[in-house]
Design an enzyme around this catalytic site. Structure first.
Site, PDB file in Angstrom:
ATOM      1  N   CYS A  94      -3.530  73.454  90.797  1.00  0.00           N
ATOM      2  CA  CYS A  94      -3.942  73.347  92.196  1.00  0.00           C
ATOM      3  C   CYS A  94      -4.169  74.737  92.808  1.00  0.00           C
ATOM      4  CB  CYS A  94      -2.862  72.593  92.966  1.00  0.00           C
ATOM      5  SG  CYS A  94      -3.075  72.598  94.743  1.00  0.00           S
ATOM      6  N   CYS A  97      -2.333  75.340  96.135  1.00  0.00           N
ATOM      7  CA  CYS A  97      -0.900  75.527  95.879  1.00  0.00           C
ATOM      8  C   CYS A  97      -0.596  76.987  95.561  1.00  0.00           C
ATOM      9  CB  CYS A  97      -0.432  74.639  94.724  1.00  0.00           C
ATOM     10  SG  CYS A  97      -0.619  72.877  95.033  1.00  0.00           S
TER      11      CYS A  97
END
Length: 177
Positions: A94, A97
């Protein structure tokens, strides 16, 4: 007999024109932001012969107070904690993230003693993902006294200033309730 190729690196029409290289050697570059801990580790590395990295001395790097936990540790680390717990649902693949990771590390140090911060790997903990209805990554949820604080779920990356504003408002409302 010399032949001229389209991929000939020495044939340039202008001194400022880029060097032409075969398409097969082009690689797609990606920018991956590093955490402050990674920069510290790289600063202590030296490139050796043949491009191998080697550490210049013994290095002990501690990357903040954020701990990655699994489903088996969730109840003891989050639900039974005396401090409010900020849970960060993340995944290795991600991009957002990785963008928010330094801000979460900063928050764990800035709010030390007031909250505890933990990370949960999305791919390794599907039951927690389903239970807390995590639909986007990263997702931040604040838990207090074993319960999810109402309206504390936030999805997506945010700046350090927005994260501070988010935590201040939640901690203020959570302490009053």
């Amino acid at each position: 007999m010399a032949t001229t190729s389209f991929f000939n690196a020495t044939s340039t029409s202008h001194p400022l024109s880029p060097t032409i290289r075969p398409i097969s050697t082009h690689r797609r570059l990606q920018f991956v932001p590093l955490s402050p801990c990674s920069y510290a580790k790289l600063a202590r590395c030296r490139v050796g012969p043949v491009g191998q990295r080697r550490l210049t001395g013994r290095v002990s790097i501690r990357c903040g107070a954020v701990k990655t936990i699994g489903q088996s540790e969730f109840s003891t680390e989050v639900l039974e904690s005396e401090l409010p717990v900020l849970v960060d649902f993340v995944a290795d693949w991600c991009g957002p993230c990785r963008l928010i990771a330094p801000a979460v590390e900063w928050a764990s140090q800035e709010f030390e003693g007031r909250i505890k911060v933990v990370k949960i790997d999305h791919d390794a903990n599907p039951q927690l993902i389903e239970k807390y209805k995590v639909y986007g990554l990263p997702t931040l949820i604040l838990f207090k006294n074993g319960q999810e604080v109402p309206d504390s779920k936030r999805e997506g990356a945010m700046t350090k200033a927005k994260l501070k504003e988010y935590l201040d408002s939640l901690l203020e409302s959570a302490s009053v309730a």
